[in-house]
Write a protein that holds these residues in place. Structure first.
Motif, PDB file in Angstrom:
ATOM      1  N   GLY A   1      25.528  31.997 121.385  1.00  0.00           N
ATOM      2  CA  GLY A   1      24.249  32.270 122.829  1.00  0.00           C
ATOM      3  C   GLY A   1      24.719  32.996 123.472  1.00  0.00           C
ATOM      4  O   GLY A   1      26.467  33.930 123.002  1.00  0.00           O
TER       5      GLY A   1
ATOM      6  N   ALA B   1      21.983  27.403 125.496  1.00  0.00           N
ATOM      7  CA  ALA B   1      22.287  27.070 123.800  1.00  0.00           C
ATOM      8  C   ALA B   1      24.037  27.905 123.900  1.00  0.00           C
ATOM      9  O   ALA B   1      23.884  28.878 124.500  1.00  0.00           O
TER      10      ALA B   1
ATOM     11  N   THR C   1      20.923  23.858 116.385  1.00  0.00           N
ATOM     12  CA  THR C   1      21.005  24.127 117.390  1.00  0.00           C
ATOM     13  C   THR C   1      21.662  23.903 118.115  1.00  0.00           C
ATOM     14  O   THR C   1      22.005  22.233 118.779  1.00  0.00           O
TER      15      THR C   1
ATOM     16  N   ASP D   1      17.515  31.041 124.954  1.00  0.00           N
ATOM     17  CA  ASP D   1      17.955  30.600 123.385  1.00  0.00           C
ATOM     18  C   ASP D   1      16.389  30.697 122.396  1.00  0.00           C
ATOM     19  O   ASP D   1      16.570  30.677 121.462  1.00  0.00           O
TER      20      ASP D   1
ATOM     21  N   ILE E   1      22.665  28.612 118.021  1.00  0.00           N
ATOM     22  CA  ILE E   1      22.005  28.841 118.217  1.00  0.00           C
ATOM     23  C   ILE E   1      20.969  28.761 116.464  1.00  0.00           C
ATOM     24  O   ILE E   1      21.651  29.783 115.686  1.00  0.00           O
TER      25      ILE E   1
END
Length: 483
Positions: A222, A199, A151, A79, A202
């Motif tokens: 992600g 995630a 996010t 992430d 993001i």
RNA sequence: GCUGGGGUGACAGAGCGGCUAAUGUGACCGCCUGCAGAGCGGUUUUCCGAGGGUUCGAAUCCCUCCCCCAGCUCCA
């Protein structure tokens, strides 16, 4: 016996039964396309190529998707950090998509040289941004994700509670807890509800080039998301086989599976068989750029034949770690030579009237199939082919049609292993009349017993890469090894 | 530490409860060849990490120990 495959989802060999009777849908994790293909990548693709070819040989229709990751793979952990593509592009002062285009073209070329059949679709992450955003929305709607400052994270704990976190490769969620411990940064922990969460989408930092507008602001997907989205799009909510490298057993594949389940809301297991191939080491060590023990396909092909590389790959089982070295490659070359020599002899033989080769042909087919049915035991299968060459060589006085059949069988079965034994288009076809002429003169010298000159000619031709063999009917020649 | 996979002749690499433990390479000896090459035949004397156990029978199953590799961070 019928085909059994080792399924990482259940940790055992299982009888393979496709969802539809004659049709197999496969999704393969391809590569993040910022660098050249190396032996490790190629080994994995070769394994899935063999799977594909074998399934087709068994009579299935195969629909094969291999993704190309051109965004969202970060250098740090899942992430954070820099996008790999972006980073590599910056280094070379290229537009990210420029780098991607270049690498994809190279990828295709090398795949082709290695005699790896092309997949039916090579979907790219950047081409599925709309679908990915939709997927995030669905997962949010179904309650398995949450937003923090633009996010979106996947809620692993909730998923675990409702479905049980996928246990791939015998692992449990707790095993992953501290693990070797806190590689997770403070910042990240602050944002995520749980350490395991990953995630889906993001938020783009300032200066991040590869970003797209979304309901949560500018960002990018992600890493795991593309596979869920693209497999669902092209193969449906439920499909047969998912392949990848052993490294994907965690975290990529469990996460991907969790996404599939929560976005599609299927109660059925979305993917029936998960296949993972082990890594290659180089001279006993893990292959890595920092150690400099990295072989790219490009450099290997400068000196070795693609067929030799495929023979090497077929010589170890896909689930075994295999150690790559130049000497192992050279050993594979010898196996290849043996296969080719036999075919050459059989094709040149006038034959006779024996027919006991017939049984050997039947046997090799059965033995080959038995070996392959057992989770694609290519080393065993290959050894059966080599055993078969002995049978052919012992029976060069078989009826011509039987000899032909033996050759066809050998070529066909080797072909399943990705080893192309068909005659090479001889590069020096133009030179053939001259070579023939030289050898005719040499033949005259031999008749005159002027052996030293004859040998000198042979040595020189050999140095130029020709194999010269004297037979009762005069000398024969062929191009040896790499042309 | 945790998880997974391994340790088989000189080397590579199958076998995973029962024929003299595949196969290839290497080495050696023959056959063939003017010599080679390719091919064929033979040899390489009891190779299954160590120790227990289960079994009529184990490289194969169970336990303990030693060692190797990978994963647990992006990676095929």
């Amino acid at each position: 016996m019928s085909l059994h495959l080792y399924n990482t989802l259940t940790n055992k060999k299982e009888l393979f039964k496709p969802i539809q009777e004659d049709y197999v849908r496969i999704y393969s994790c391809g590569q993040t396309i910022y660098d050249d293909v190396h032996v490790g990548n190629a080994r994995t693709y070769s394994a899935w190529d063999i799977l594909n070819r074998y399934l087709k040989w068994k009579g299935y229709d195969v629909f094969h998707i291999m993704n190309i990751t051109d965004v969202g793979h970060l250098t740090d952990d899942a992430d954070q950090g820099e996008d790999k593509v972006e980073k590599a592009a910056k280094k070379e002062k290229l537009e990210p998509m420029e780098l991607v285009t270049r690498q994809i073209l190279l990828f295709y070329k090398e795949i082709e040289k290695l005699n790896i059949d092309f997949a039916d679709i090579y979907p790219r992450a950047t081409g599925h941004m709309v679908e990915m955003i939709e997927a995030v929305k669905k997962i949010l709607k179904h309650g398995y994700a949450y937003e923090k400052n633009g996010t979106i994270y996947f809620n692993v704990m909730k998923f675990e509670k409702d479905y049980g976190y996928p246990v791939l490769g015998g692992r449990k969620l707790e095993d992953l807890l501290a693990g070797e411990g806190g590689r997770v940064s403070e910042d990240e922990l602050k944002e995520k509800n749980s350490h395991y969460d990953f995630a889906l989408w993001i938020k783009a930092d300032k200066g991040h080039m590869m970003k797209w507008p979304s309901p949560w602001g500018e960002g990018y997907p992600g890493w795991h998301l593309e596979c869920s989205v693209m497999s669902t799009k092209y193969l449906g909510k439920v499909f047969d086989i998912h392949t990848g490298g052993i490294d994907h057993i965690f975290p990529h594949h469990p996460n991907e599976r969790a996404q599939n389940i929560t976005m599609n809301k299927t109660d059925e297991e979305p993917i029936k068989y998960w296949l993972h191939s082990d890594f290659i080491t180089v001279n006993g060590e893990k292959m890595s750029k920092s150690k400099g023990n990295f072989y790219t396909i490009r450099e290997l092909l400068e000196e070795y034949e693609p067929e030799a590389i495929r023979t090497l790959f077929a010589s170890t089982h896909y689930r075994s770690q295999s150690d790559f070295s130049i000497s192992s490659l050279e050993e594979a070359e010898k196996k290849l030579e043996r296969l080719r020599n036999t075919i050459r002899k059989a094709k040149e033989s006038k034959g006779g009237d024996k027919d006991n080769l017939l049984r050997a042909i039947e046997n090799v087919k059965n033995e080959f199939e038995d070996a392959m049915d057992d989770d694609l035991n290519t080393p065993l299968a290959l050894s059966k082919l080599i055993q078969f060459t002995g049978k052919i060589n012992n029976n060069l006085d078989s009826k011509p049609n039987i000899l032909d059949e033996a050759v066809i069988t050998l070529e066909e079965l080797a072909g399943i292993l990705g080893i192309d034994l068909s005659e090479k288009r001889e590069k020096s076809q133009d030179a053939a009349p001259y070579i023939d002429f030289i050898l005719e003169i040499r033949e005259k010298l031999r008749k005159e017993k002027l052996y030293s000159i004859a040998d000198e000619i042979r040595d020189e031709l050999q140095k130029k890469g020709l194999a010269i063999e004297d037979t009762e009917e005069g000398a024969r020649w062929y191009i040896k090894g790499k042309t």
